[in-house]
Motif scaffolding. Structure first.
Motif, short mmCIF file in Angstrom:
data_model
loop_
_atom_site.label_atom_id
_atom_site.label_comp_id
_atom_site.label_asym_id
_atom_site.label_seq_id
_atom_site.Cartn_x
_atom_site.Cartn_y
_atom_site.Cartn_z
N THR A 69 0.84 -1.20 0.00
CA THR A 69 0.00 0.00 0.00
C THR A 69 0.87 1.24 0.00
O THR A 69 0.61 2.20 -0.74
CB THR A 69 -0.93 0.00 1.23
OG1 THR A 69 -1.70 -1.19 1.22
CG2 THR A 69 -1.85 1.19 1.22
N GLU A 70 1.91 1.23 0.80
CA GLU A 70 2.83 2.37 0.85
C GLU A 70 3.53 2.57 -0.49
O GLU A 70 3.70 3.69 -0.96
CB GLU A 70 3.85 2.14 1.96
CG GLU A 70 4.78 3.31 2.19
CD GLU A 70 5.72 3.06 3.35
OE1 GLU A 70 6.94 3.15 3.13
OE2 GLU A 70 5.22 2.76 4.46
N LEU A 71 3.94 1.47 -1.13
CA LEU A 71 4.60 1.57 -2.43
C LEU A 71 3.67 2.11 -3.51
O LEU A 71 4.09 2.84 -4.40
CB LEU A 71 5.14 0.20 -2.86
CG LEU A 71 6.30 -0.34 -2.04
CD1 LEU A 71 6.65 -1.74 -2.49
CD2 LEU A 71 7.51 0.58 -2.14
N GLU A 72 2.39 1.78 -3.42
CA GLU A 72 1.42 2.29 -4.39
C GLU A 72 1.27 3.80 -4.29
O GLU A 72 0.86 4.46 -5.24
CB GLU A 72 0.07 1.60 -4.22
CG GLU A 72 0.09 0.15 -4.65
CD GLU A 72 -1.19 -0.59 -4.32
OE1 GLU A 72 -2.10 -0.01 -3.69
OE2 GLU A 72 -1.28 -1.77 -4.70
N ASN A 73 1.60 4.35 -3.14
CA ASN A 73 1.44 5.78 -2.92
C ASN A 73 2.68 6.59 -3.29
O ASN A 73 2.72 7.80 -3.09
CB ASN A 73 1.06 6.06 -1.46
CG ASN A 73 -0.31 5.52 -1.13
OD1 ASN A 73 -1.20 5.52 -1.98
ND2 ASN A 73 -0.48 5.02 0.08
N VAL A 74 3.70 5.95 -3.86
CA VAL A 74 4.92 6.65 -4.25
C VAL A 74 4.63 7.67 -5.35
O VAL A 74 5.22 8.73 -5.40
CB VAL A 74 6.00 5.63 -4.71
CG1 VAL A 74 7.16 6.31 -5.40
CG2 VAL A 74 6.48 4.83 -3.51
N HIS A 75 3.70 7.33 -6.23
CA HIS A 75 3.35 8.23 -7.34
C HIS A 75 1.86 8.10 -7.63
O HIS A 75 1.31 7.00 -7.56
CB HIS A 75 4.17 7.88 -8.58
CG HIS A 75 4.08 8.88 -9.67
ND1 HIS A 75 3.03 8.91 -10.55
CD2 HIS A 75 4.90 9.90 -10.02
CE1 HIS A 75 3.20 9.90 -11.40
NE2 HIS A 75 4.33 10.52 -11.10
N ALA A 76 1.22 9.18 -8.00
CA ALA A 76 -0.23 9.18 -8.20
C ALA A 76 -0.68 8.27 -9.34
O ALA A 76 -1.83 7.80 -9.34
CB ALA A 76 -0.70 10.60 -8.47
N ASP A 77 0.18 8.01 -10.32
CA ASP A 77 -0.22 7.19 -11.46
C ASP A 77 -0.04 5.68 -11.24
O ASP A 77 -0.41 4.89 -12.11
CB ASP A 77 0.57 7.61 -12.71
CG ASP A 77 0.17 8.99 -13.19
OD1 ASP A 77 -1.00 9.38 -12.96
OD2 ASP A 77 1.01 9.68 -13.78
N ILE A 78 0.51 5.27 -10.12
CA ILE A 78 0.67 3.84 -9.84
C ILE A 78 -0.67 3.27 -9.41
O ILE A 78 -1.26 3.73 -8.43
CB ILE A 78 1.74 3.60 -8.75
CG1 ILE A 78 3.11 4.07 -9.25
CG2 ILE A 78 1.77 2.12 -8.34
CD1 ILE A 78 4.21 4.01 -8.21
N GLU A 79 -1.17 2.31 -10.16
CA GLU A 79 -2.47 1.72 -9.86
C GLU A 79 -2.37 0.57 -8.87
O GLU A 79 -3.24 0.39 -8.03
CB GLU A 79 -3.13 1.22 -11.14
CG GLU A 79 -3.47 2.35 -12.09
CD GLU A 79 -4.04 1.85 -13.40
OE1 GLU A 79 -4.31 0.63 -13.52
OE2 GLU A 79 -4.20 2.68 -14.30
N ALA A 80 -1.33 -0.25 -8.98
CA ALA A 80 -1.18 -1.40 -8.10
C ALA A 80 0.26 -1.88 -8.13
O ALA A 80 0.95 -1.73 -9.13
CB ALA A 80 -2.11 -2.53 -8.51
N VAL A 81 0.70 -2.46 -7.02
CA VAL A 81 2.01 -3.09 -6.94
C VAL A 81 1.77 -4.51 -6.43
O VAL A 81 1.05 -4.72 -5.46
CB VAL A 81 2.95 -2.33 -5.97
CG1 VAL A 81 4.26 -3.06 -5.81
CG2 VAL A 81 3.17 -0.91 -6.44
N HIS A 82 2.35 -5.48 -7.13
CA HIS A 82 2.21 -6.88 -6.75
C HIS A 82 3.60 -7.45 -6.50
O HIS A 82 4.56 -7.10 -7.18
CB HIS A 82 1.53 -7.69 -7.85
CG HIS A 82 0.21 -7.14 -8.28
ND1 HIS A 82 -0.89 -7.15 -7.47
CD2 HIS A 82 -0.17 -6.56 -9.43
CE1 HIS A 82 -1.90 -6.60 -8.12
NE2 HIS A 82 -1.49 -6.24 -9.31
N GLU A 83 3.68 -8.34 -5.56
CA GLU A 83 4.94 -9.00 -5.23
C GLU A 83 4.99 -10.37 -5.91
O GLU A 83 4.06 -11.18 -5.76
CB GLU A 83 5.01 -9.17 -3.71
CG GLU A 83 6.23 -9.88 -3.23
CD GLU A 83 6.20 -10.09 -1.72
OE1 GLU A 83 7.20 -10.62 -1.21
OE2 GLU A 83 5.21 -9.75 -1.06
#
Length: 104
Positions: free
Chosen positions: A5-19
């Protein structure tokens, strides 16, 4: 464990981050199929396949298949079921199609 969740907030255009938690290879009748098992921020596992099979009669993965699992093992089994759902060894004219968005 990463805070996705924190990584998704790095930039406004990031929709999702998956591991990516597991990378597997399956050989189906001589064709190597890559399988990535990923985890989302809700803690669910899902899979990505490097290839899908398109039959000679244009049968392919059409219907939506459940792609959310509670364990890595369930996700791996789901990936293998999905990869082989339309495959028939006697299908002359069918082919494996590369998934261009698959990351190795």
């Amino acid at each position: 464990m990463l805070n996705l969740t924190e990584l998704e907030n790095v930039h406004a255009d990031i929709e999702a981050v998956h591991e990516v938690v597991q990378s597997l290879k399956a050989r189906i009748d001589g064709t190597s199929i890559g399988i990535n098992i990923l985890k989302n921020r809700a803690g669910d596992y899902f899979y990505e396949l490097s290839h899908s099979y398109r039959g000679a009669d244009n049968a392919g993965p059409g219907a939506a298949i459940e792609n959310r699992f509670s364990t890595i093992e369930e996700a791996a089994k789901g990936a293998l079921r999905s990869a082989t759902m339309c495959y028939r060894s006697a299908d002359e004219g069918g082919s494996w199609l590369r998934n261009e968005s698959f990351v190795q």
